[in-house]
Design a protein around this motif. Structure first.
Motif, mmCIF file in Angstrom:
data_model
loop_
_atom_site.group_PDB
_atom_site.id
_atom_site.type_symbol
_atom_site.label_atom_id
_atom_site.label_comp_id
_atom_site.label_asym_id
_atom_site.label_seq_id
_atom_site.Cartn_x
_atom_site.Cartn_y
_atom_site.Cartn_z
ATOM 1 N N ASP A 89 10.127 4.131 1.072
ATOM 2 C CA ASP A 89 11.023 5.248 0.775
ATOM 3 C C ASP A 89 10.564 5.920 -0.512
ATOM 4 O OD1 ASP A 89 12.558 4.774 2.976
ATOM 5 O OD2 ASP A 89 14.149 3.705 1.912
ATOM 6 N N VAL A 90 10.572 7.242 -0.519
ATOM 7 C CA VAL A 90 10.148 7.981 -1.703
ATOM 8 C C VAL A 90 10.929 9.289 -1.761
ATOM 9 C CG1 VAL A 90 8.207 9.018 -0.460
ATOM 10 C CG2 VAL A 90 8.142 8.891 -2.951
ATOM 11 N N ALA A 91 11.340 9.678 -2.969
ATOM 12 C CA ALA A 91 12.138 10.892 -3.151
ATOM 13 C C ALA A 91 11.451 11.809 -4.147
ATOM 14 C CB ALA A 91 13.543 10.543 -3.639
ATOM 15 N N SER A 112 13.391 14.566 3.094
ATOM 16 C CA SER A 112 13.707 13.197 3.474
ATOM 17 C C SER A 112 12.434 12.363 3.470
ATOM 18 C CB SER A 112 14.350 13.174 4.867
ATOM 19 O OG SER A 112 14.589 11.844 5.279
ATOM 20 N N GLY A 113 12.287 11.494 2.487
ATOM 21 C CA GLY A 113 11.065 10.702 2.342
ATOM 22 C C GLY A 113 11.210 9.287 2.865
ATOM 23 N N ASN A 324 16.302 17.725 10.133
ATOM 24 C CA ASN A 324 16.030 17.639 8.698
ATOM 25 C C ASN A 324 14.688 18.268 8.320
ATOM 26 O OD1 ASN A 324 17.504 17.000 6.470
ATOM 27 N ND2 ASN A 324 17.023 14.828 6.474
ATOM 28 N N LEU A 325 14.196 19.200 9.135
ATOM 29 C CA LEU A 325 12.924 19.868 8.895
ATOM 30 C C LEU A 325 13.151 21.349 8.637
ATOM 31 C CD1 LEU A 325 10.777 18.289 11.744
ATOM 32 C CD2 LEU A 325 10.835 17.608 9.347
ATOM 33 N N SER A 351 13.220 5.003 -3.208
ATOM 34 C CA SER A 351 14.441 5.802 -3.314
ATOM 35 C C SER A 351 14.454 6.871 -2.238
ATOM 36 C CB SER A 351 14.550 6.484 -4.688
ATOM 37 O OG SER A 351 14.518 5.540 -5.732
ATOM 38 N N VAL A 352 15.646 7.375 -1.929
ATOM 39 C CA VAL A 352 15.779 8.532 -1.047
ATOM 40 C C VAL A 352 16.717 9.536 -1.703
ATOM 41 C CG1 VAL A 352 15.343 7.282 1.101
ATOM 42 C CG2 VAL A 352 17.681 7.476 0.249
#
Length: 397
Positions: A89-91, A112-113, A324-325, A351-352
């Motif tokens: 997860d990455v934000a 949304s990562g 979510n695109l 994180s998200v």
């Protein structure tokens, strides 16, 4: 009065659309990376009444034609960055958006990562399995992939560090369990036999390197005042493992090695060597600049492809496509780069970014929509009553 019914109907339709937007926002309040939207209202064009004649007091009589809706605007304020503990997860902490390739090969954008590597080693979105774009070690744009990163190559041993005390009163000492890796990553165990030569040369030791019982190298280690003479502190020998090419190996006595009297007890041992066995990929994660960090079973850590980010100059250049695109509506207003540069921002790992929906504001807007709908309905009801009254009067005439 018929016009009043039409005007009331435009209000009903407009506030119904507003309710739909609020419902969509609240329904997605827990959708990672979701961006809320707001419906834009406006009044319909005015017409001049009385056939263009002046009103009672000399001014024109202008009558509106009701309520118009002009579509929605997206709110791109950042949502809260929430820790998940998931390494994939990455934000984005900034203006950037991740680049995604949809099933038709089109570039899309998302905040949304939530990613994962599929069975082919390609980075994809966790929902939908769409490919995530980045740049490889050569700076070429493409799908983030594990190709070329799944293994860590073996490295032959070049230096073995020795530490401890070699008792100056001992006549002979053998240090075993000296691990050596060859070029294929195969581990071999050697030993070093130290023979005290102080009877002829004070402080000197003959060193024999043994592979089992076979001597593979020799040398002399000289101590002065209990410390290794720098001229002999590094003993280099050539070792030829079975089936492998000869390799040069150095025993390093230059640090933390002494030779003082301690009976026959010596603590000299091989504590570190720089060779490695081949390693397989054991873990993947992201760093704050968007690089894929790779962990291998042999303890090595590497760096893979880097995530690409996009950002826009104007909200007119972006539109939602669902799931979510977002898509670009004007490529001239878009920029592509990487985290840590320009205005793209940095990345927060494990994180998200959660939805930026403000529930309090949505509830306030919901009350306004409800009141507007009720008022428009009351206008229609009142106009209908007036028409019924007119028909009643006509019937009595």
């Amino acid at each position: 009065m018929l016009d009043s019914i039409y005007l009331g109907m435009t209000g009903l339709m407009g506030y119904s659309q507003g309710l739909k937007v609020i419902a969509n926002n609240t329904a997605n309040m827990n959708t990672p990376g979701f961006k809320s939207s707001t419906l834009q209202f406006g009044d319909l064009v005015y017409a001049t009444g009385n056939g263009g004649q002046s009103g009672l007091y000399g001014g024109q009589s202008n009558y509106g034609f009701g309520l118009a809706t002009y579509g929605t605007t997206l709110n791109f304020n950042g949502g809260e960055l929430r820790q998940t503990g998931n390494a994939m997860d990455v934000a984005v902490d900034g203006l950037g958006m991740f680049l995604i390739q949809d099933a038709d090969g089109n570039v899309r954008y998302t905040r949304s990562g939530q990613f994962e590597f599929n069975d082919d080693g390609l980075l994809v979105t966790r929902t939908g399995g769409l490919k995530v774009l980045g740049i490889d070690r050569n700076g070429v744009m493409g799908v983030v992939s594990l190709d070329g990163y799944r293994t860590s190559p073996a490295r032959p041993t070049g230096t073995i560090s020795m530490t401890g005390n070699l008792s100056s009163t001992a006549t002979e000492q053998t240090v075993g369990n000296i691990s050596v890796y060859d070029a294929a990553g195969v581990q071999h165990t050697l030993s070093a036999k130290f023979t005290n030569g102080s009877a002829t040369t004070p402080g000197s030791w003959k060193v024999s390197i043994l592979d089992g019982t076979v001597e593979v190298g020799t040398g002399t280690l000289q101590f002065k005042d209990g410390s290794p003479d720098p001229a002999t502190a590094r003993l280099t020998f050539t070792y030829t493992p079975a089936g492998q090419a000869p390799m040069s190996v150095t025993l390093d006595f230059s640090k933390d090695v002494t030779s003082f009297a301690s009976g026959n007890l010596s603590t000299l041992a091989a504590t570190k060597q720089d060779g490695l066995a081949a390693g397989s990929l054991s873990g993947v994660a992201f760093d704050t600049n968007g690089f894929v960090t790779l962990t291998y079973s042999n303890g090595q850590v590497g760096r893979g492809d880097q995530l690409l980010l996009g950002r826009f100059d104007s909200s007119d250049a972006i539109a939602s496509v669902g799931d979510n695109l977002f898509r670009s509506t004007n490529d001239a207003l878009w920029h592509v780069g990487v985290a840590g540069t320009g205005a793209f921002g940095t990345l927060q790992t494990t994180s998200v970014e959660i939805s930026n929906v403000n529930l309090s504001q949505e509830f306030s807007d919901l009350v306004i929509m409800q009141r507007g709908y009720q008022a428009s309905s009351q206008v229609i009801s009142t106009a209908n009553d007036m028409i019924q009254e007119l028909f009643t009067m006509k019937g009595k005439a």
